[in-house]
Design an enzyme around this catalytic site. Structure first.
Site, PDB file in Angstrom:
ATOM      1  N   ASP A 211      -8.262  -1.325  -2.496  1.00 12.11           N
ATOM      2  CA  ASP A 211      -6.552  -1.271  -3.765  1.00 12.11           C
ATOM      3  C   ASP A 211      -5.661  -0.610  -2.091  1.00 12.11           C
ATOM      4  OD1 ASP A 211      -7.469  -2.661  -5.989  1.00 12.11           O
ATOM      5  OD2 ASP A 211      -8.077  -0.363  -6.395  1.00 12.11           O
TER       6      ASP A 211
ATOM      7  N   ASP B 157      -7.615  -8.576 -15.832  1.00  8.93           N
ATOM      8  CA  ASP B 157      -7.108  -7.274 -15.876  1.00  8.93           C
ATOM      9  C   ASP B 157      -7.004  -7.054 -17.490  1.00  8.93           C
ATOM     10  OD1 ASP B 157      -7.090  -6.411 -13.473  1.00  8.93           O
ATOM     11  OD2 ASP B 157      -5.014  -6.514 -13.343  1.00  8.93           O
TER      12      ASP B 157
END
Length: 257
Positions: free
Chosen positions: A11, A130
């Site tokens: 990330d 998500d």
């Protein structure tokens, strides 16, 4: 039987690898290129590179960082974050990405999935989802976009079915409830999605110990398991996870000595 994959995730925020808890409280974990080299040498099956604030900030993924990362690794590289056009997908593939991960853009323009799959093949297009549990509807999860910042009102199972019908060749499924908690993957969510679709599902969010990886595969039906902080901060290695899976009778690709 196909081998199950162990995938570290980078990330990236402001050019650095970070890891947070439930998408916030970010902690620095190093330089993305150096992290990628380490995982390539450690026997990771693939690497996922996500520019986690690109969509929220309305900009494109950092192509120069992708180029430098791709130059240093020999494993497949999946890249996502701020990708919203065929031209951008093309640029990232030319920069060295092997797969493209669409999330926010897929919700805003679902036909982009079909256009991208037609041009580059379903195997190249990953849709990242998500989701978090919907308190108003037990047994349901809602899809979020913009790095987990915006609720969409979309039902997870309906969205998963739709994106695979449009041409997504793989799903990267992150539980926002479990992310960074180290309490385990959301196996209920995984099992619901893997029962709904016929493409591979990558489990993401919540790994805290070795048993969580095998649970995601055995209970959740995942074809691959993804983790970040456990690997970034040296608490577990790729080899340890693969050894554990092998001991459970789960086929994995050997780690080169």
């Amino acid at each position: 039987m196909l081998t199950k994959r162990v995938i570290p995730c980078l990330d990236v925020h402001d050019g650095r690898v970070v890891k947070g808890i439930q998408f916030v409280q970010l902690r620095d974990a190093g330089d993305p290129v150096e992290c990628a080299k380490k995982y390539d040498q450690a026997g990771a099956d693939e690497l996922v590179f996500l520019d986690i604030t690109a969509s929220h900030e309305g900009r494109q993924t950092m192509i120069h960082t992708v180029e430098k990362t791709a130059d240093e690794v020999f494993m497949p590289l999946t890249v996502g974050g701020g990708i919203s056009s065929i031209d951008h997908i093309t640029a990232l593939l030319r920069a060295g990405a092997d797969k493209i991960s669409l999330n926010t853009a897929a919700v805003l323009d679902p036909d982009l999935i079909a256009r991208a799959a037609e041009k580059y093949g379903c195997q190249c297009i990953v849709v990242a989802i998500d989701a978090r549990r919907d308190p108003a509807r037990p047994g349901h999860w809602q899809v979020f976009t913009h790095g987990g910042r915006r609720p969409t009102g979309l039902d997870l199972l309906e969205w998963a079915e739709r994106v695979t019908a449009l041409g997504a060749g793989e799903l990267l499924l992150t539980s926002m409830d479990a992310d960074g908690t180290r309490a385990g993957y959301d196996c209920d969510m995984l099992a619901a999605v893997t029962a709904q679709v016929r493409v591979p599902v990558i489990a993401s969010g919540g790994a805290g110990r070795l048993e969580h990886f095998s649970e995601a595969i055995e209970r959740g039906g995942a074809q691959a398991v993804l983790a970040a902080s456990l690997f970034h901060f040296g608490e577990l290695t790729i080899a340890q996870v693969k050894d554990h899976l092998r001991q459970r009778g789960i086929p994995v690709r050997p780690v080169a000595e």
